[in-house]
Motif scaffolding. Sequence first.
Motif, PDB file in Angstrom:
ATOM      1  N   ALA A  15       3.070  -0.917  -5.010  1.00  0.00           N
ATOM      2  CA  ALA A  15       2.806  -1.685  -3.781  1.00  0.00           C
ATOM      3  C   ALA A  15       3.123  -3.134  -4.095  1.00  0.00           C
ATOM      4  O   ALA A  15       3.108  -3.534  -5.274  1.00  0.00           O
ATOM      5  CB  ALA A  15       1.345  -1.547  -3.348  1.00  0.00           C
ATOM      6  N   THR A  16       3.396  -3.921  -3.075  1.00  0.00           N
ATOM      7  CA  THR A  16       3.708  -5.336  -3.314  1.00  0.00           C
ATOM      8  C   THR A  16       2.485  -6.040  -3.905  1.00  0.00           C
ATOM      9  O   THR A  16       1.337  -5.594  -3.719  1.00  0.00           O
ATOM     10  CB  THR A  16       4.066  -6.046  -1.994  1.00  0.00           C
ATOM     11  OG1 THR A  16       2.934  -5.943  -1.114  1.00  0.00           O
ATOM     12  CG2 THR A  16       5.295  -5.418  -1.330  1.00  0.00           C
ATOM     13  N   GLU A  73      -0.015  -7.008  -1.201  1.00  0.00           N
ATOM     14  CA  GLU A  73      -0.842  -5.908  -0.713  1.00  0.00           C
ATOM     15  C   GLU A  73      -1.924  -5.536  -1.745  1.00  0.00           C
ATOM     16  O   GLU A  73      -3.082  -5.301  -1.400  1.00  0.00           O
ATOM     17  CB  GLU A  73       0.047  -4.689  -0.392  1.00  0.00           C
ATOM     18  CG  GLU A  73      -0.697  -3.434   0.005  1.00  0.00           C
ATOM     19  CD  GLU A  73      -1.540  -3.583   1.269  1.00  0.00           C
ATOM     20  OE1 GLU A  73      -1.253  -4.465   2.094  1.00  0.00           O
ATOM     21  OE2 GLU A  73      -2.511  -2.793   1.406  1.00  0.00           O
ATOM     22  N   ARG A  74      -1.530  -5.519  -3.003  1.00  0.00           N
ATOM     23  CA  ARG A  74      -2.506  -5.176  -4.047  1.00  0.00           C
ATOM     24  C   ARG A  74      -3.601  -6.232  -4.130  1.00  0.00           C
ATOM     25  O   ARG A  74      -4.779  -5.913  -4.321  1.00  0.00           O
ATOM     26  CB  ARG A  74      -1.801  -5.008  -5.399  1.00  0.00           C
ATOM     27  CG  ARG A  74      -0.999  -3.716  -5.476  1.00  0.00           C
ATOM     28  CD  ARG A  74      -0.432  -3.499  -6.848  1.00  0.00           C
ATOM     29  NE  ARG A  74       0.755  -4.301  -7.107  1.00  0.00           N
ATOM     30  CZ  ARG A  74       0.986  -5.008  -8.209  1.00  0.00           C
ATOM     31  NH1 ARG A  74       0.102  -5.033  -9.185  1.00  0.00           N
ATOM     32  NH2 ARG A  74       2.107  -5.676  -8.357  1.00  0.00           N
ATOM     33  N   LYS A 127      -4.650  -8.033  -1.704  1.00  0.00           N
ATOM     34  CA  LYS A 127      -5.521  -7.834  -0.529  1.00  0.00           C
ATOM     35  C   LYS A 127      -6.531  -6.726  -0.803  1.00  0.00           C
ATOM     36  O   LYS A 127      -7.723  -6.873  -0.557  1.00  0.00           O
ATOM     37  CB  LYS A 127      -4.643  -7.489   0.688  1.00  0.00           C
ATOM     38  CG  LYS A 127      -5.377  -7.647   1.996  1.00  0.00           C
ATOM     39  CD  LYS A 127      -4.445  -7.484   3.177  1.00  0.00           C
ATOM     40  CE  LYS A 127      -4.364  -6.028   3.576  1.00  0.00           C
ATOM     41  NZ  LYS A 127      -3.313  -5.729   4.543  1.00  0.00           N
ATOM     42  N   ARG A 128      -6.034  -5.605  -1.375  1.00  0.00           N
ATOM     43  CA  ARG A 128      -6.933  -4.475  -1.674  1.00  0.00           C
ATOM     44  C   ARG A 128      -8.019  -4.881  -2.670  1.00  0.00           C
ATOM     45  O   ARG A 128      -9.192  -4.576  -2.496  1.00  0.00           O
ATOM     46  CB  ARG A 128      -6.135  -3.292  -2.237  1.00  0.00           C
ATOM     47  CG  ARG A 128      -5.241  -2.647  -1.205  1.00  0.00           C
ATOM     48  CD  ARG A 128      -4.390  -1.543  -1.820  1.00  0.00           C
ATOM     49  NE  ARG A 128      -3.350  -1.130  -0.891  1.00  0.00           N
ATOM     50  CZ  ARG A 128      -2.354  -0.300  -1.204  1.00  0.00           C
ATOM     51  NH1 ARG A 128      -2.258   0.211  -2.427  1.00  0.00           N
ATOM     52  NH2 ARG A 128      -1.444   0.035  -0.301  1.00  0.00           N
ATOM     53  N   ARG A 179      -4.093 -12.855  -6.715  1.00  0.00           N
ATOM     54  CA  ARG A 179      -2.648 -12.617  -6.764  1.00  0.00           C
ATOM     55  C   ARG A 179      -2.061 -13.112  -8.088  1.00  0.00           C
ATOM     56  O   ARG A 179      -1.291 -12.415  -8.743  1.00  0.00           O
ATOM     57  CB  ARG A 179      -1.992 -13.348  -5.590  1.00  0.00           C
ATOM     58  CG  ARG A 179      -0.733 -12.675  -5.091  1.00  0.00           C
ATOM     59  CD  ARG A 179      -0.358 -13.131  -3.696  1.00  0.00           C
ATOM     60  NE  ARG A 179      -0.668 -14.518  -3.435  1.00  0.00           N
ATOM     61  CZ  ARG A 179      -1.242 -14.970  -2.321  1.00  0.00           C
ATOM     62  NH1 ARG A 179      -1.572 -14.144  -1.360  1.00  0.00           N
ATOM     63  NH2 ARG A 179      -1.488 -16.244  -2.156  1.00  0.00           N
ATOM     64  N   ASP A 190       5.812   4.296  -2.716  1.00  0.00           N
ATOM     65  CA  ASP A 190       5.503   2.922  -2.328  1.00  0.00           C
ATOM     66  C   ASP A 190       4.351   2.988  -1.333  1.00  0.00           C
ATOM     67  O   ASP A 190       4.520   3.426  -0.188  1.00  0.00           O
ATOM     68  CB  ASP A 190       6.733   2.258  -1.692  1.00  0.00           C
ATOM     69  CG  ASP A 190       6.437   0.822  -1.287  1.00  0.00           C
ATOM     70  OD1 ASP A 190       5.262   0.395  -1.377  1.00  0.00           O
ATOM     71  OD2 ASP A 190       7.384   0.118  -0.874  1.00  0.00           O
ATOM     72  N   THR A 191       3.173   2.551  -1.789  1.00  0.00           N
ATOM     73  CA  THR A 191       1.955   2.726  -0.979  1.00  0.00           C
ATOM     74  C   THR A 191       1.661   1.513  -0.095  1.00  0.00           C
ATOM     75  O   THR A 191       0.612   1.475   0.545  1.00  0.00           O
ATOM     76  CB  THR A 191       0.741   2.977  -1.897  1.00  0.00           C
ATOM     77  OG1 THR A 191       0.424   1.746  -2.600  1.00  0.00           O
ATOM     78  CG2 THR A 191       1.007   4.085  -2.894  1.00  0.00           C
ATOM     79  N   THR A 192       2.577   0.539  -0.091  1.00  0.00           N
ATOM     80  CA  THR A 192       2.294  -0.728   0.605  1.00  0.00           C
ATOM     81  C   THR A 192       1.788  -0.500   2.039  1.00  0.00           C
ATOM     82  O   THR A 192       0.832  -1.135   2.471  1.00  0.00           O
ATOM     83  CB  THR A 192       3.554  -1.628   0.629  1.00  0.00           C
ATOM     84  OG1 THR A 192       4.000  -1.793  -0.713  1.00  0.00           O
ATOM     85  CG2 THR A 192       3.265  -2.980   1.248  1.00  0.00           C
ATOM     86  N   ARG A 193       2.413   0.426   2.736  1.00  0.00           N
ATOM     87  CA  ARG A 193       2.015   0.649   4.138  1.00  0.00           C
ATOM     88  C   ARG A 193       1.266   1.962   4.320  1.00  0.00           C
ATOM     89  O   ARG A 193       1.240   2.531   5.403  1.00  0.00           O
ATOM     90  CB  ARG A 193       3.243   0.613   5.043  1.00  0.00           C
ATOM     91  CG  ARG A 193       3.789  -0.782   5.153  1.00  0.00           C
ATOM     92  CD  ARG A 193       4.872  -0.939   6.186  1.00  0.00           C
ATOM     93  NE  ARG A 193       5.265  -2.330   6.252  1.00  0.00           N
ATOM     94  CZ  ARG A 193       6.000  -2.952   5.332  1.00  0.00           C
ATOM     95  NH1 ARG A 193       6.453  -2.292   4.285  1.00  0.00           N
ATOM     96  NH2 ARG A 193       6.288  -4.236   5.454  1.00  0.00           N
ATOM     97  N   SER A 249      -2.351   4.358   3.741  1.00  0.00           N
ATOM     98  CA  SER A 249      -3.786   4.334   3.434  1.00  0.00           C
ATOM     99  C   SER A 249      -4.003   5.194   2.192  1.00  0.00           C
ATOM    100  O   SER A 249      -3.132   5.995   1.816  1.00  0.00           O
ATOM    101  CB  SER A 249      -4.574   4.923   4.606  1.00  0.00           C
ATOM    102  OG  SER A 249      -4.282   6.309   4.704  1.00  0.00           O
TER     103      SER A 249
END
Length: 226
Positions: free
Chosen positions: A147-148, A151-152, A154-155, A171, A199-202, A204
Amino acid sequence: MKRDGDNIVTIDGPSGVGKSTVARRVADLLGFSCLDTGAMYRAVALKASGAEVDPRDSASLSRLLSKTTVELSPEGHVFLDGRDVSELIRTEAISSLSSELAELAEVREFLIGIQRKIGEGGNIVAEGRDMGTYVFPGAKHKFYLDATVAERAKRRFLQNKRGNFPISDVRDELRRRDRRDTLRAENPLHPAPDAVVIDTTRMSAEDVIAAIFLRTKNLSMHGDSN
Ligand code: DC
């Protein structure tokens, strides 16, 4: 005929991508144990942080490791020298030290020995950085989650209940860890050639779990009911 590795699922990927959540859930669905190898590196970091040794001193480090046991319970608890340290290893200081220690050959050899021993029994979902490339190269089902960084971060930020760091710090720390994980000499992080890269960026967590389960459910210990 069954081969070694037929009933081992590996899940690798960078920090903060959600491997632990996904691996635990896939293991539950399959009726397998989950091998959280990051927790093992963290346990060694906890030991080193409390010991009077310089981890960069190879002889002292080897002596320390020779007096260390790291075990995982089926419920996912981590035991260092027989003590449950599952909570103590989840601090930022231990995260950072574990990332440094994971570069050292002594530490990797010590933990990889334990990991392969656990793997001999099969029926595991092994999660980490080098599961598909190095520790279990014969595993039949290999996944690499990506994942970008944004995004990571954010998680991590949303999941982090302890720290009060701004998301820009999260980050930066992920970038530092990515560099260390991918550039180190010993088993650097990269997808195995035969891994399915997701690629899990988008996606759930539930989507990722479903994608992996779809490809592995033939291994399930629960029969055909899943
Ligand atoms: O996945 P984690 O954040 O709990 O892992 C802690 C550290 O251990 C991480 O910085 C990378 C390292 N690690 C590793 O080098 N190889 C593994 N198989 C698992 C973790």
